[in-house]
Design a protein around this motif. Structure first.
Motif, mmCIF file in Angstrom:
data_model
loop_
_atom_site.group_PDB
_atom_site.id
_atom_site.type_symbol
_atom_site.label_atom_id
_atom_site.label_comp_id
_atom_site.label_asym_id
_atom_site.label_seq_id
_atom_site.Cartn_x
_atom_site.Cartn_y
_atom_site.Cartn_z
ATOM 1 N N LEU A 131 0.823 -1.205 0.000
ATOM 2 C CA LEU A 131 0.000 0.000 0.000
ATOM 3 C C LEU A 131 0.856 1.255 0.000
ATOM 4 C CD1 LEU A 131 -2.803 -1.115 2.487
ATOM 5 C CD2 LEU A 131 -2.956 -0.901 -0.004
ATOM 6 N N ASN A 132 1.994 1.217 0.694
ATOM 7 C CA ASN A 132 2.905 2.364 0.680
ATOM 8 C C ASN A 132 3.438 2.619 -0.737
ATOM 9 O OD1 ASN A 132 2.668 2.947 3.405
ATOM 10 N ND2 ASN A 132 4.416 1.685 3.994
ATOM 11 N N ALA A 133 3.793 1.537 -1.429
ATOM 12 C CA ALA A 133 4.277 1.692 -2.801
ATOM 13 C C ALA A 133 3.183 2.287 -3.684
ATOM 14 C CB ALA A 133 4.731 0.339 -3.355
ATOM 15 N N ARG A 134 1.951 1.805 -3.514
ATOM 16 C CA ARG A 134 0.824 2.347 -4.284
ATOM 17 C C ARG A 134 0.633 3.833 -3.986
ATOM 18 N NH1 ARG A 134 -4.178 1.641 -6.711
ATOM 19 N NH2 ARG A 134 -5.761 3.067 -5.955
ATOM 20 N N ASN A 135 0.662 4.192 -2.700
ATOM 21 C CA ASN A 135 0.449 5.592 -2.322
ATOM 22 C C ASN A 135 1.517 6.502 -2.922
ATOM 23 O OD1 ASN A 135 -1.809 4.872 -0.848
ATOM 24 N ND2 ASN A 135 -0.717 4.759 1.105
ATOM 25 N N THR A 136 2.765 6.045 -2.914
ATOM 26 C CA THR A 136 3.846 6.838 -3.497
ATOM 27 C C THR A 136 3.632 7.045 -4.988
ATOM 28 O OG1 THR A 136 5.437 6.058 -1.842
ATOM 29 C CG2 THR A 136 6.338 6.949 -3.891
ATOM 30 N N LEU A 137 3.320 5.968 -5.698
ATOM 31 C CA LEU A 137 3.104 6.065 -7.137
ATOM 32 C C LEU A 137 1.920 6.977 -7.460
ATOM 33 C CD1 LEU A 137 3.685 2.327 -8.087
ATOM 34 C CD2 LEU A 137 5.055 4.254 -8.889
ATOM 35 N N MET A 138 0.816 6.804 -6.727
ATOM 36 C CA MET A 138 -0.374 7.606 -7.005
ATOM 37 C C MET A 138 -0.124 9.076 -6.703
ATOM 38 S SD MET A 138 -2.303 5.420 -8.337
ATOM 39 C CE MET A 138 -3.722 6.492 -8.608
ATOM 40 N N ARG A 139 0.645 9.376 -5.658
ATOM 41 C CA ARG A 139 0.926 10.771 -5.334
ATOM 42 C C ARG A 139 1.812 11.411 -6.395
ATOM 43 N NH1 ARG A 139 -1.271 15.117 -4.085
ATOM 44 N NH2 ARG A 139 -0.127 16.560 -2.728
ATOM 45 N N LEU A 140 2.797 10.675 -6.906
ATOM 46 C CA LEU A 140 3.611 11.184 -7.998
ATOM 47 C C LEU A 140 2.745 11.516 -9.209
ATOM 48 C CD1 LEU A 140 6.721 8.808 -7.855
ATOM 49 C CD2 LEU A 140 6.780 11.311 -7.617
ATOM 50 N N ILE A 141 1.810 10.626 -9.523
ATOM 51 C CA ILE A 141 0.915 10.853 -10.663
ATOM 52 C C ILE A 141 0.056 12.092 -10.423
ATOM 53 C CG2 ILE A 141 -1.036 9.889 -11.948
ATOM 54 C CD1 ILE A 141 0.207 7.081 -11.250
ATOM 55 N N GLU A 142 -0.495 12.218 -9.203
ATOM 56 C CA GLU A 142 -1.327 13.379 -8.869
ATOM 57 C C GLU A 142 -0.552 14.687 -9.005
ATOM 58 O OE1 GLU A 142 -2.579 12.563 -4.935
ATOM 59 O OE2 GLU A 142 -4.010 10.990 -5.516
#
Length: 372
Positions: free
Chosen positions: A116-127
């Motif tokens: 979930l941490n990896a997902r959150n990092t990726l999604m925040r970069l995209i945002e």
């Protein structure tokens, strides 16, 4: 021209990224980044899963050939990773798109919290408008926790971010009915809705000296994406506008697509189990159980288990195979290998009679089973 998806994960292989001398092909990188910029203008974000760090490191360290020992390979990856990300960042910066490096090992996505941490990092970069550049952290990976090739890493990332499309930019045009280099009658397969034995038999051997995966690894990734309901395109990365054409469904390469009836939440957990976890054992099912799992959406019940292989604990991930050895799916088992050896072939009411009601449960529950 059809509307482009909102989020694409694109994987580019080493053989596509490097030039004839073994160094990074800056011209190709610029062409690829130009396509990323064009998609961004259309409202489509791209996560790039990029090979090439070891090849770039070879060039940086002045090695003439690909090393065979793990320490030198990891040293090449360390020397080349910064060079690889910098190559993308320099071009994208000209158009105001920042670039973020994300290095993963399988260990990072085996643990649910880390996943979930990896997902959150990726999604925040995209945002934030950045393009994440993802690669395996080859400098610290060990055999058990290595992804094996970036085709599967790309599939895991596509599941992580709930991508609308997964594109594998390869050094081949797509899946052929036979090897086009040796069989002049070979035809490009344009669409696939199921990766069965016939489709799997079309896969050839390994790729070039720069890469680690061949068509077989790409088919494994595409099969996983079919199970997740994420369309996948395998195409020649150096074809002009390949990523744009794949995004617009313009008939490039081989497109794998099938409908999925599962919710994104269910898919997220199943992808984590089926793709990210390390497999500890195998359950072999009889014909009836195999049909129930693949055709009727059933759980794996102990009564349908013909054989158990390997040593595993309750909660570990196991392969689920049919009587002929065909891989049907992958899931979290609810019994240890010792217990499974004792209760396989028994109905739940018989298990409950001897071990208690709490012990009578599916071997693998449907909610924790990714069916391929």
């Amino acid at each position: 021209m059809s509307r482009a998806p909102t989020l694409i994960v694109a994987k580019v292989g080493s053989s596509t990224l490097v030039d004839e001398g073994g160094g990074l092909d800056r011209g190709f990188i610029r062409s690829l980044c130009d396509q990323v910029v064009e998609l961004a203008r259309e409202g489509t974000r791209v996560v790039l899963v990029s090979s090439g760090a070891a090849a770039a490191g070879r060039d940086e360290l002045g090695l003439a050939e690909r090393p065979s020992d793990i320490m030198t390979l990891q040293a090449c990856a360390a020397a080349g990773q910064a060079k690889l990300t910098e190559a993308y960042a320099d071009v994208l910066a000209e158009c105001g798109i920042p670039c973020g490096q994300v290095l993963l090992t399988r260990r990072d996505v085996v643990d649910r919290a880390a996943y979930l941490n990896a997902r959150n990092t990726l999604m925040r970069l995209i945002e934030l408008g950045a393009m994440p550049v993802v690669n395996e952290n080859d400098t610290v990976s060990v055999a058990e926790f290595a992804f094996g090739d970036n085709d599967m890493l790309g599939a895991i990332v596509a599941g992580l971010v709930s991508a609308d499309l997964y594109v594998i930019l390869s050094d081949v045009d797509g899946l052929y009915t036979a090897n086009p280099q040796t069989d002049p009658s070979a035809r490009l397969v344009e669409r696939v809705s199921e990766v069965d034995g016939r489709i799997s038999s079309m896969a050839g051997g390994a790729g070039t000296s720069y890469g680690t995966g061949g068509m077989a690894s790409k088919l494994r990734a595409a099969r996983a994406m079919l199970a997740a309901g994420i369309p996948t395109v395998i195409c020649r990365g150096r074809r002009e506008g390949a990523l744009l054409d794949a995004a617009h469904a313009e008939g490039v390469g081989t497109r794998f697509e099938a409908g999925s009836k599962e919710t994104p939440h269910e898919l997220g957990r199943k992808l984590w189990i089926g793709l990210a976890e390390v497999v500890r054992g195998t359950l072999v099912l009889d014909d009836g159980a195999a049909r129930a799992v693949t055709e009727r959406g059933a759980s794996v019940l102990p009564v349908g288990v013909l054989e158990t292989r390997g040593t595993y604990a309750a909660g570990d991930v196991v392969d689920v195979r049919g009587p002929a050895g065909t891989l049907l799916g992958r899931g979290a088992v609810r019994y240890s290998s010792d217990d499974m050896a004792r209760i396989r072939g028994l109905k739940l009411d018989v298990i409950a009679r001897f071990l208690g009601e709490g012990a009578a449960q599916p071997a693998v529950h449907r909610d924790e089973l990714l069916v391929f």
